[in-house]
Scaffold this active site. Structure first.
Site, mmCIF file in Angstrom:
data_model
loop_
_atom_site.group_PDB
_atom_site.id
_atom_site.type_symbol
_atom_site.label_atom_id
_atom_site.label_comp_id
_atom_site.label_asym_id
_atom_site.label_seq_id
_atom_site.Cartn_x
_atom_site.Cartn_y
_atom_site.Cartn_z
ATOM 1 N N HIS A 191 -4.124 5.572 -0.174
ATOM 2 C CA HIS A 191 -3.145 4.664 -0.767
ATOM 3 C C HIS A 191 -2.629 3.761 0.345
ATOM 4 O O HIS A 191 -2.283 4.247 1.417
ATOM 5 C CB HIS A 191 -2.002 5.455 -1.398
ATOM 6 C CG HIS A 191 -1.135 4.631 -2.302
ATOM 7 N ND1 HIS A 191 -0.263 3.684 -1.819
ATOM 8 C CD2 HIS A 191 -1.016 4.601 -3.643
ATOM 9 C CE1 HIS A 191 0.351 3.110 -2.842
ATOM 10 N NE2 HIS A 191 -0.088 3.641 -3.956
ATOM 11 N N ARG B 218 5.058 -3.348 -4.942
ATOM 12 C CA ARG B 218 4.394 -4.625 -4.668
ATOM 13 C C ARG B 218 4.213 -5.418 -5.968
ATOM 14 O O ARG B 218 4.310 -6.632 -5.972
ATOM 15 C CB ARG B 218 3.052 -4.385 -3.975
ATOM 16 C CG ARG B 218 3.219 -4.113 -2.472
ATOM 17 C CD ARG B 218 1.892 -3.770 -1.814
ATOM 18 N NE ARG B 218 1.504 -2.398 -2.091
ATOM 19 C CZ ARG B 218 0.290 -2.008 -2.443
ATOM 20 N NH1 ARG B 218 -0.679 -2.896 -2.570
ATOM 21 N NH2 ARG B 218 0.032 -0.737 -2.668
#
Lengths: 553, 225
Positions: free
Chosen positions: A325, A345
């Protein structure tokens, strides 16, 4: 150590540079990479391409293929029990369908199977719901909006997976997705919605439509808690057995599934469970700490199902590729490696380097985003923590500059709370991140009904491979555990009609042991791992009991 | 003593551990292999509820072992299991009303508003407020306040009225999500389309393409702004 807002003076020097460029970055994003640029970056910086990441497997049905080193170590290891010692004529437990693993896939399978009238036993290593599903924060994908379609979803999935995904599995994933969301609504999952019921959806890395459905940043937790509650509401048809991981699959003389050997973690007894069908929903391998990476995964993620299934003859696919990740916590030390959701994000935060520069489009597919962060740190543009770890900033204050005050506490209560525990207010200061081991891209080979080459064995969720090809997109594993958990539950219910397993047998394990001995594997190597061992060397050197002596276990 | 080390007492027995560890990693540093009392290790599952007291302090504190730093003079024990009662129900047969709680969890109404539950909550949830909201039949508010509950059980273990707050809360959220939250009509519509066989052809067409063709289509995708 003197800390201000959770950070050291040295770190503040860099934070000030991030603050200085912030305003100029609100409107302008770093451009996205082309497929070709992405491929070149991966080859240079992604851990999958690191020399020595994999080695050739020497035993079993996928002999000769390249598999991640840490997994080969477990595949080339002996069973926990001596197959000749256990008495298989006496069974401790009988059930139509034995579900092994109590995360999202296992719970879905159990609910569906029980609703179809089967008797189900669900066994778990830790508690029901102690699984990566519980920890999924950001969201779940489904093409259920007007401007979206299962075909567009399909294209995103297969491009993200570098066009290697197994097409039938991708079709199952995208076609079942809207139905899964409807099913969860029926179960009472509280999705983020507008007043009129429209789902509030965001982009994830590599998506071309905003199809990330969420429940604040507890999406997986909210889903898992509802599923667990529902499983517990079927005491007549679902028997729950916790702290009893399976350590071996049982077949019959014809090679059909006939049950499993369970291990009572507390009394250390091995139990024989007889079942007409077995569903593996055992999850992935995060706790193997591939290449020494910290992990986002739960305590029990030790690839047990992969080992058991492989010993029974099921082939492996994509076991040379691993998902890191992009944003694991790199600071403070206490939470290093823990997940910082991609949703952050999706909502407007972006990675920036030590001098406050943008260096990557914030929503590239995960492998490309992760490789970009690694590149930045490897080329001297990372920020060093007091323990010497490197990371880049994830500029969270941007979220509220784009979406208005209060957006973080409303959309990210878990992230806000976790950082506040260490004095970091993510509405005001960025957080430091570095890629962390997240997901087993590959796994056991399955068909689109979760069946395998072993009759009666169904496999769903992270333990299976092929859905996501060589790289998974955000929100497709939470979707995958539900889609394939349901499919496994349905297929197993069909299978048990008219099938009666014969005599329980571990012949396949004996055969596997023979192969191990032929290549001189050391006798002290044992799998499945069941739990990782975080005991220090200094303690181990004093733990001198080598076998059961006297009365003390 | 080394500045970087602290004394902790695991179930009364002293160990010296680095001060930068969490309770969970400190137990492992001391030599424990945790079987019960660890789950996600990230603060999402509620498996590692721990009660502790600091030296010369009468106050009994509670928190998550995986998210809490050790402190010098910490006396601690983990809760391996919470023996709490849990109602069984068919969610399809319920309604989002206070009557459901009167029937399934009647002890909820014995709340004496002492706020001990709220003080025990490692998530800083206003537990008492959502219990009171249920009593007032404000299902939406109770669901909203309790949303971040990780079901560790600490509230129920501390409650003098023996309410099982966290089990009551999952029911209240499910009732809200199922009966009171507005349904997603676009999801319903897409499911109907799929049931009629729509979209299958489009996906199967993509499945039949060569990798080269697929790549072209992938590059041509238009991204929603």
């Amino acid at each position: 150590m003197d800390l201000k807002g959770g950070y050291t003076n040295e770190m503040w020097q860099s934070i000030e540079k991030v603050e200085a460029t912030r305003k100029s970055r609100v409107e302008k994003l770093h451009p996205a990479m082309s497929l070709e640029e992405g491929d070149a970056l991966l080859k240079k910086y992604h851990p999958d391409y690191k020399e020595g990441n994999t080695r050739e497997l020497r035993v079993g049905s996928s002999k000769g293929t390249s598999v991640v080193q840490e997994v080969v170590d477990l595949l080339e290891a002996y069973p926990r029990i001596d197959p000749d010692k256990i008495d298989l004529t006496k069974t401790d437990l009988e059930t139509d369908i034995l579900v092994i693993g109590g995360g999202g896939a296992g719970a879905s399978a159990a609910i569906i199977a029980a609703e179809s009238g089967a008797s189900v036993t669900i066994v778990t290593k830790l508690r029901l719901g102690d699984a990566n599903t519980m920890m999924a924060q950001g969201g779940i994908q489904a093409a259920d909006k007007e401007n979206d379609s299962p075909a567009i979803h399909y294209l995103d999935v297969i491009g993200g997976g570098h066009f290697r995904n197994i097409p039938e599995l991708v079709k199952a994933l995208v076609m079942d997705a809207p139905g899964v969301i409807g099913w969860l609504e029926d179960l009472g999952v509280m999705f983020d919605k507008e007043k009129d019921g429209t789902m509030i959806t965001l982009h994830g890395g590599g998506t071309s439509r905003k199809r990330m459905h969420s429940a604040r940043d507890y999406t997986g937790g909210e889903i898992m808690k509802c599923l667990r509650d529902e499983v517990q509401n079927h005491p007549d048809s679902i028997n729950i057995l916790e702290f009893s991981p399976a350590v071996e699959l049982l077949l019959d003389e014809d090679g059909k599934v006939s049950g499993a050997i369970l291990f009572n973690l507390e009394t250390e007894e091995y139990l024989v469970a007889r079942a007409t069908s077995v569903i593996f929903s055992t999850g992935g391998f995060g706790r193997l700490h591939i290449q020494g990476f910290p992990t986002t995964n739960h305590y029990g993620a030790t690839a047990d199902g992969l080992i058991m299934g492989y010993r029974a003859g099921v082939k492996l696919v994509f076991m040379d590729t691993v998902q890191y990740h992009p944003t694991g916590a790199a600071y403070p030390e206490q939470i290093v490696g823990q997940l910082v959701t991609e949703k952050i994000r999706g909502a407007g935060a972006e990675p920036v380097n030590v001098i406050g520069e943008q260096f990557v489009y914030p929503l590239e597919p995960r492998d490309i985003e992760a490789a970009s962060l690694i590149r930045e740190c490897a080329t001297g543009k990372g920020v060093e923590t007091p323990t010497g770890m490197k990371g880049v900033w994830l500029d969270t204050p941007l979220i509220e500059m784009k979406a208005g005050k209060g957006a973080i506490e409303k959309g990210f209560p878990a992230m806000f709370r976790q950082n506040m525990r260490f004095g970091i207010n993510i509405t005001e200061t960025p957080i430091l991140v570095y890629p962390t081991l997240h997901y087993q891209n590959g796994g056991l080979e399955i068909s689109d009904d979760c069946s395998t080459t072993v009759p009666g064995l169904y496999v769903a969720g992270e333990v299976s491979g092929g859905v996501h090809g060589r790289n998974r997109l955000m929100g497709n594993s939470l979707l995958g555990v539900l889609v394939f958990g349901q499919r496994a539950g349905r297929a197993a219910t069909e299978y048990i009609k008219g099938v009666t397993p014969g005599k329980l047998s571990l012949k396949h394990v004996k055969k596997y042991v023979k192969e191990l001995r032929e290549i001189d594997i050391a006798e002290d190597k044992v799998a499945p791992m069941v739990l990782p061992d975080y005991t220090r060397k200094e303690t181990k050197e004093k733990q001198l009991t080598t076998q059961y002596l006297g009365t003390l276990r | 003593m080394d500045d970087n080390m602290v004394r902790i007492y695991i179930m009364g027995k002293e160990y010296r551990v680095p001060s930068n560890l969490t309770i969970l990693t400190a137990m492992e540093y001391a030599g424990y292999q945790v079987k019960r009392g660890a789950g996600c290790r990230e603060g999402f599952c509620g498996a590692c509820a721990t009660v502790y007291r600091l030296e010369d302090d009468y106050k009994l504190r509670a928190d998550l072992a995986c998210q809490t730093k050790v402190e010098d003079g910490m006396f601690l024990a983990q809760l391996p299991f919470v023996p709490a009662q849990r109602a069984r129900y068919d969610i399809d047969q319920l309604s989002p009303t206070v009557g459901v709680f009167q029937r399934l969890y009647p002890e909820t109404f014995k709340c004496v508003s002492c706020n001990t539950c709220t003080k025990a909550c490692p998530q800083d949830i206003n537990v008492m407020d959502y219990v009171q909201a249920i009593i007032r039949e404000d299902i939406e508010r109770a669901a909203d306040i309790s949303f971040d509950c990780i079901m560790c059980g600490l509230c129920a273990m501390r409650c003098p009225a023996e309410i099982v707050q966290y089990n009551v809360a999952i029911l209240v959220r499910r009732l809200y999500g199922k009966y009171l939250a507005p349904r997603s009509l676009h999801t319903e519509k897409r499911i109907e389309e799929l049931n009629k066989g729509m979209w299958k052809k489009e996906v199967e067409e993509l499945m039949s393409l060569s990798e080269e063709e697929l790549k072209k289509r992938y590059k041509k995708r238009e991204k929603e702004a």
